[in-house]
Design an enzyme around this catalytic site. Structure first.
Site, PDB file in Angstrom:
ATOM      1  N   SER A 188       7.444   5.239 -10.310  1.00 29.39           N
ATOM      2  CA  SER A 188       8.175   5.225  -9.043  1.00 29.39           C
ATOM      3  C   SER A 188       9.681   5.147  -9.312  1.00 29.39           C
ATOM      4  CB  SER A 188       7.679   4.070  -8.167  1.00 29.39           C
ATOM      5  OG  SER A 188       8.093   4.233  -6.837  1.00 29.39           O
ATOM      6  N   ASP A 243       0.771  12.167  -3.686  1.00 26.98           N
ATOM      7  CA  ASP A 243       1.727  11.064  -3.641  1.00 26.98           C
ATOM      8  C   ASP A 243       2.807  11.329  -2.597  1.00 26.98           C
ATOM      9  OD1 ASP A 243       3.475   8.995  -4.156  1.00 26.98           O
ATOM     10  OD2 ASP A 243       3.868   9.543  -6.237  1.00 26.98           O
TER      11      ASP A 243
END
Length: 538
Positions: free
Chosen positions: A188, A461
């Site tokens: 991330s 995602d």
């Protein structure tokens, strides 16, 4: 009942919370929940790994006016390590912990990606905390003036300094860079961070694995919802879009019905229409909390979808609101659509069950995001919202709005716009201008690439549109030197966590995750072979 925190453990600001913008009351609860959750693990990793600190400079750039007034002080940067698999000549595998208390990442030394890589390579595994998180604070508080040392450049310099100066207790040999190959992993924000480390400090970090790395800073990040729109169950997506459109049409075009709309949801006490629209985002935000590991996964998203697509009333108590639902669907532009009326009643029941029922007092106090007094708090105990929020407001953006193009019905209300989504920037930091995303995008954005820099991510995602794996980015061929891999059906850095051997089954981990992790082990070993053949950086 859906749990208060969709993840069941931690609220990470980059890892989206239950609302588009987290209400102040939730920030308070989440801080307490974070501390409580750390005490409830079956085996607390903090008992297994000793905590260390390395003294690092507060200000790595004493000649850059951006950081004036400068500091000559140092502060403690916290870390942990595991050398049980170390063999002479092995690498250091460092996991950059990102925007959280790094002790929450220790599990990856036990059974996640770090454990796998150090076993495969005879390396030392390290969990490294990020400045301004956990206990690694360069300043006595988090006032805006004291946050001037929190940016990408200073944080990258911390990691570089650490790699060149750390000494691992109990290991007699020197394992600093560049004498030892250092390979960084991050997911991330940390995924972007390690990609930047590789390109900015290539003589210190031999390689890096960027998992779901958000290397492209985007101010108005409406694209967050695109992978959800594309990969979530189609009927759930359609119903969410159409019901959200009903809400937007009433608020913007049929204002006489706003009171009826709020009343149907039991939210008549909520003053601001944007706060009302924000509460309705709870269900759709559960998508990111999905994980292949049942112990980590939250079922919230599919509970929401099952409710919204049911042809029958899920909450019988909403039957009395049937005439209201019929009126609101019509007022919202969908005529006498009975299926949508049922979906609305189910949505009302869901919102009451998961949000409204949790508030026993003033609804504005429970659900507003517009509490300026709360955002004035700047003690170190506020880091779990304030530190990342500062990075959002100053450099990264990622304000998740309903500002989709007119051809796409949004999954959250268009009432949730940049002005509403950046209230905390103004209230907490007096930042009134957009973030300087060029401070981040100068490192490469979608096009970032470098030898021994791996780009890994999940197909579904919601952060993929901010990574080099975005549909908008240029396609690439995957090579051993520059792996480029999209994990089918995966969400957010699904390659990071793992299982103990006695926890695996024929379906866990799923084949796609097993393959990704094996791929990572293979190319890291190839990178280390290259190190040996070249004699390091020479």
């Amino acid at each position: 009942m859906v749990k208060l925190l969709a993840s069941g453990l931690l609220l990470l600001q980059l890892v989206a919370a239950r609302f588009a913008v987290t209400p102040v009351s939730e920030l308070k609860k989440n801080s307490a929940a974070r501390r409580s959750a750390l005490l409830k693990r079956d085996t607390d990793p903090t008992l297994l790994y000793k905590e260390y600190n390395l003294s690092v400079p507060v200000d790595h750039f004493p000649h850059d006016d951006k950081y004036a007034p400068h500091s000559t002080e140092k502060f403690n940067l916290r870390y942990w390590f595991d050398a049980q698999y170390y063999k002479p000549g092995g690498p250091v595998i460092v996991l950059e912990s990102g925007e959280t208390d790094a002790s929450s990442r220790l599990v990856y030394l036990q059974k996640g990606i770090v454990a796998q890589l150090i076993k495969a390579t005879g390396g030392v595994g390290v969990i490294l905390e990020h400045r301004y998180y956990g206990t690694s604070f360069p300043t006595p508080d988090l006032s805006t003036k004291n946050l001037r040392f929190l940016d990408t450049a200073q944080s990258l310099a911390d990691a570089a300094y650490f790699a060149q100066n750390v000494k691992f207790e109990g290991l007699n040999e020197t394992l600093t860079a560049p004498e030892t190959p250092w390979i960084a992993y991050g997911g991330s924000y940390s995924g972007a961070f390690v990609a930047f480390l590789r390109t900015q400090y290539p003589k210190i970090f031999w390689g890096a694995i960027s998992s779901s790395g958000v290397t492209k800073a985007i101010y108005d990040y409406w694209e967050y919802f695109e992978p959800i729109r594309q990969y979530a169950p189609p009927v759930c997506v359609r119903n969410t879009q159409q019901l959200t459109n009903v809400v937007d049409n009433i608020i913007s075009k049929n204002k006489s019905k706003i009171g009826e709309l709020k009343g149907a949801f039991g939210l008549s006490g909520l003053t601001d229409n944007r706060d009302f629209a924000n509460i309705l985002t709870y269900g759709i935000y559960g998508w990111q909390s999905r994980n292949w590991d049942p112990a980590v996964d939250s079922p919230g998203f599919f509970e929401y979808c099952q409710t919204l697509v049911s042809p029958d009333l899920v909450y019988p108590e909403t039957a009395s609101l049937a005439p209201t639902a019929k009126d609101l669907i019509s007022a919202g532009g969908y005529g006498d659509n009975k299926d949508l009326q049922t979906a609305l009643l189910n949505w009302i029941g869901y919102v009451n069950d998961t949000a409204v029922s949790q508030c026993s007092g003033d609804q504005n106090a429970c659900f507003t995001t517009l509490n300026a007094t709360y955002f004035e708090q700047d003690g170190l105990d506020q880091y779990d919202w304030r530190s990342w929020d500062y990075q959002v407001c100053s450099e990264y953006g990622y304000i998740q709005t309903g500002n989709t193009p007119s051809s796409i019905l949004p999954l959250i209300s268009r009432q949730i716009d940049l002005k509403y989504g950046t209230f905390f920037c103004r209230a907490a930091f007096n930042i009134t201008t957009p973030p300087n995303v060029e401070n981040v995008n100068k490192y490469g954005g979608f096009d970032i690439n470098y030898p021994r820099l791996a780009i890994i991510g999940g197909q579904a995602d919601p952060w993929r549109p901010a990574t080099p794996l975005a549909d908008e980015a240029h396609p690439r061929k995957s090579t051993t030197s520059e792996p480029f891999w999209l994990i089918p059906d995966a969400v957010h850095h699904w390659d990071e966590n793992g299982l103990f051997a006695n926890e695996t089954t024929s379906t866990l981990p799923p084949n796609a995750v097993v393959y990704a992790q094996q791929l990572e082990g293979d190319f890291v070993k190839a990178w280390l072979k290259e190190w040996s053949q070249k004699g390091g950086y020479r």
